[in-house]
Design an enzyme around this catalytic site. Structure first.
Site, PDB file in Angstrom:
ATOM      1  N   GLY A  19       0.794  -1.233   0.000  1.00 63.13           N
ATOM      2  CA  GLY A  19       0.000   0.000   0.000  1.00 63.13           C
ATOM      3  C   GLY A  19       0.821   1.275   0.000  1.00 63.13           C
ATOM      4  N   SER A  20       2.103   1.184  -0.394  1.00 66.62           N
ATOM      5  CA  SER A  20       2.896   2.424  -0.367  1.00 66.62           C
ATOM      6  C   SER A  20       2.403   3.414  -1.419  1.00 66.62           C
ATOM      7  CB  SER A  20       4.391   2.129  -0.541  1.00 66.62           C
ATOM      8  OG  SER A  20       4.675   1.635  -1.821  1.00 66.62           O
ATOM      9  N   ASN A  21       1.902   2.936  -2.546  1.00 67.41           N
ATOM     10  CA  ASN A  21       1.347   3.863  -3.557  1.00 67.41           C
ATOM     11  C   ASN A  21       0.052   4.497  -3.065  1.00 67.41           C
ATOM     12  OD1 ASN A  21       2.892   3.997  -6.235  1.00 67.41           O
ATOM     13  ND2 ASN A  21       2.989   1.818  -5.692  1.00 67.41           N
ATOM     14  N   MET A  62      -3.789  -6.757  -7.345  1.00 68.03           N
ATOM     15  CA  MET A  62      -3.242  -7.946  -7.985  1.00 68.03           C
ATOM     16  C   MET A  62      -4.341  -8.906  -8.474  1.00 68.03           C
ATOM     17  SD  MET A  62      -0.193  -7.040  -7.877  1.00 68.03           S
ATOM     18  CE  MET A  62       0.827  -8.424  -8.357  1.00 68.03           C
ATOM     19  N   ARG A  63      -5.432  -8.345  -8.948  1.00 69.11           N
ATOM     20  CA  ARG A  63      -6.501  -9.152  -9.553  1.00 69.11           C
ATOM     21  C   ARG A  63      -6.713  -8.659 -10.977  1.00 69.11           C
ATOM     22  NH1 ARG A  63      -6.476 -13.283  -7.022  1.00 69.11           N
ATOM     23  NH2 ARG A  63      -8.371 -13.889  -8.116  1.00 69.11           N
ATOM     24  N   ASN A  90      -4.115   2.668 -13.472  1.00 71.81           N
ATOM     25  CA  ASN A  90      -3.280   1.600 -12.913  1.00 71.81           C
ATOM     26  C   ASN A  90      -1.837   2.071 -12.848  1.00 71.81           C
ATOM     27  OD1 ASN A  90      -2.646  -1.101 -12.053  1.00 71.81           O
ATOM     28  ND2 ASN A  90      -1.859  -1.523 -14.102  1.00 71.81           N
ATOM     29  N   HIS A 147       2.090   0.486 -12.820  1.00 71.74           N
ATOM     30  CA  HIS A 147       2.772  -0.767 -13.163  1.00 71.74           C
ATOM     31  C   HIS A 147       4.288  -0.544 -13.132  1.00 71.74           C
ATOM     32  CE1 HIS A 147       3.336  -4.672 -15.008  1.00 71.74           C
ATOM     33  NE2 HIS A 147       4.220  -4.108 -15.823  1.00 71.74           N
TER      34      HIS A 147
HETATM   35  C1  GRF Z   1       3.776  -1.480  -7.351  1.00 69.84           C
HETATM   36  O1  GRF Z   1       5.069  -1.757  -7.783  1.00 69.84           O
HETATM   37  C2  GRF Z   1       2.831  -1.354  -8.524  1.00 69.84           C
HETATM   38  O2  GRF Z   1       3.441  -0.875  -9.672  1.00 69.84           O
HETATM   39  C3  GRF Z   1       2.410  -2.781  -8.738  1.00 69.84           C
HETATM   40  O3  GRF Z   1       2.289  -3.304  -7.450  1.00 69.84           O
HETATM   41  C4  GRF Z   1       3.190  -2.627  -6.573  1.00 69.84           C
HETATM   42  C5  GRF Z   1       2.396  -2.166  -5.391  1.00 69.84           C
HETATM   43  O4  GRF Z   1       3.210  -1.666  -4.373  1.00 69.84           O
HETATM   44  N1  GRF Z   1       1.205  -2.852  -9.529  1.00 69.84           N
HETATM   45  P1  GRF Z   1       2.554  -0.986  -3.094  1.00 69.84           P
HETATM   46  O5  GRF Z   1       1.566  -1.978  -2.517  1.00 69.84           O
HETATM   47  O6  GRF Z   1       1.871   0.264  -3.543  1.00 69.84           O
HETATM   48  O7  GRF Z   1       3.672  -0.716  -2.145  1.00 69.84           O
END
Ligand code: GRF
Length: 227
Positions: A45-47, A123-124, A140, A142
């Site tokens: 969940g860092s993003n 991740m789905r 999204n 990536h």
């Molecule tokens: C990220 O690298 C994103 O690009 C990918 O999954 C990862 C999620 O990281 N789809 P976080 O959970 O946001 O730390």
């Protein structure tokens, strides 16, 4: 599931590396419109937190109103609790089909009246049902320079291929996995001795920077925010 570092928004470019983040650094909403964001996450969940911080700091004229996770024990859920952001668990194992899960996501986000949905490590595989419910409003993130290295093991694939530059992409979601109109990309060099972990850490730092910009661009395209 790892618990990544808390993202920071200062020092937008990596001054000690040859490759710089290419977009203008400053962005502000008009102050009149406040975008309502929904976020989907499966992991650390860092993003998600980077996005929430961009909203809290006023960088992005938006609020993260609803997080949905599919994994009850993920780091994203803990972050939401700490940040005071409502979180709903829709465990994919409790649904009979991908469409049924997507319908639950739609219902939750409609109840929260979100304008845009961000897949921040979701991740789905999503179905047409979710895409059609949020036309051009599904973003999204990536960890590669798309269209290279689609799929769940993008960082490992980049290392195996021996590329010297990889990066991350924020894009609007189309039906095929990791495709759709690109909003923002950042390049990240592959350094000698990089492991999937060291490279992932550098890519993550860039993801945290581009995702708020991508949301802003997506909103501007739809005239949801003033320029
Ligand atoms: C990220 O690298 C994103 O690009 C990918 O999954 C990862 C999620 O990281 N789809 P976080 O959970 O946001 O730390």
């Amino acid at each position: 599931m790892g618990h990544g570092p808390t993202p920071v928004h200062q020092n937008v470019s990596e001054h000690n590396q040859a490759i710089q983040w290419p977009l203008p650094q400053e962005f502000q909403g008009s102050g009149e419109t406040c975008l309502r964001l929904g976020v989907l996450a499966s992991g650390s969940g860092s993003n998600f937190e980077a996005l929430a911080q961009a909203c809290q700091s006023g960088q992005l004229a938006a609020n993260v109103c609803q997080l949905v996770v599919n994994n009850p024990f993920c780091g994203a859920r803990e972050r939401a609790e700490r940040l005071g952001i409502p979180c709903i668990v829709h465990d994919h194992r409790g649904f009979s089909s991908r469409e049924a899960l997507d319908q639950a996501l739609i219902d939750s986000f409609r109840r929260a009246q979100v304008d845009l949905v961000v897949m921040a490590g979701w991740m789905r595989i999503v179905t047409e049902r979710l895409i059609d419910a949020f036309p051009e409003r599904l973003v999204n993130i990536h960890p590669s320079l798309l269209p290279s290295f689609r799929g769940a093991r993008a960082i490992e694939q980049a290392l195996s291929a021996g590329v010297r530059i990889t990066g991350c992409t924020a894009h609007l979601v189309s039906l095929e996995v990791d495709t759709g109109p690109i909003l923002v990309q950042a390049a990240v060099p592959v350094l000698d001795g990089d492991t999937p972990q060291t490279l992932a850490a550098r890519i993550h730092r860039q993801e945290h920077k581009i995702l708020p910009h991508a949301v802003q661009l997506a909103a501007h395209r739809l005239a949801l925010l003033s320029p």
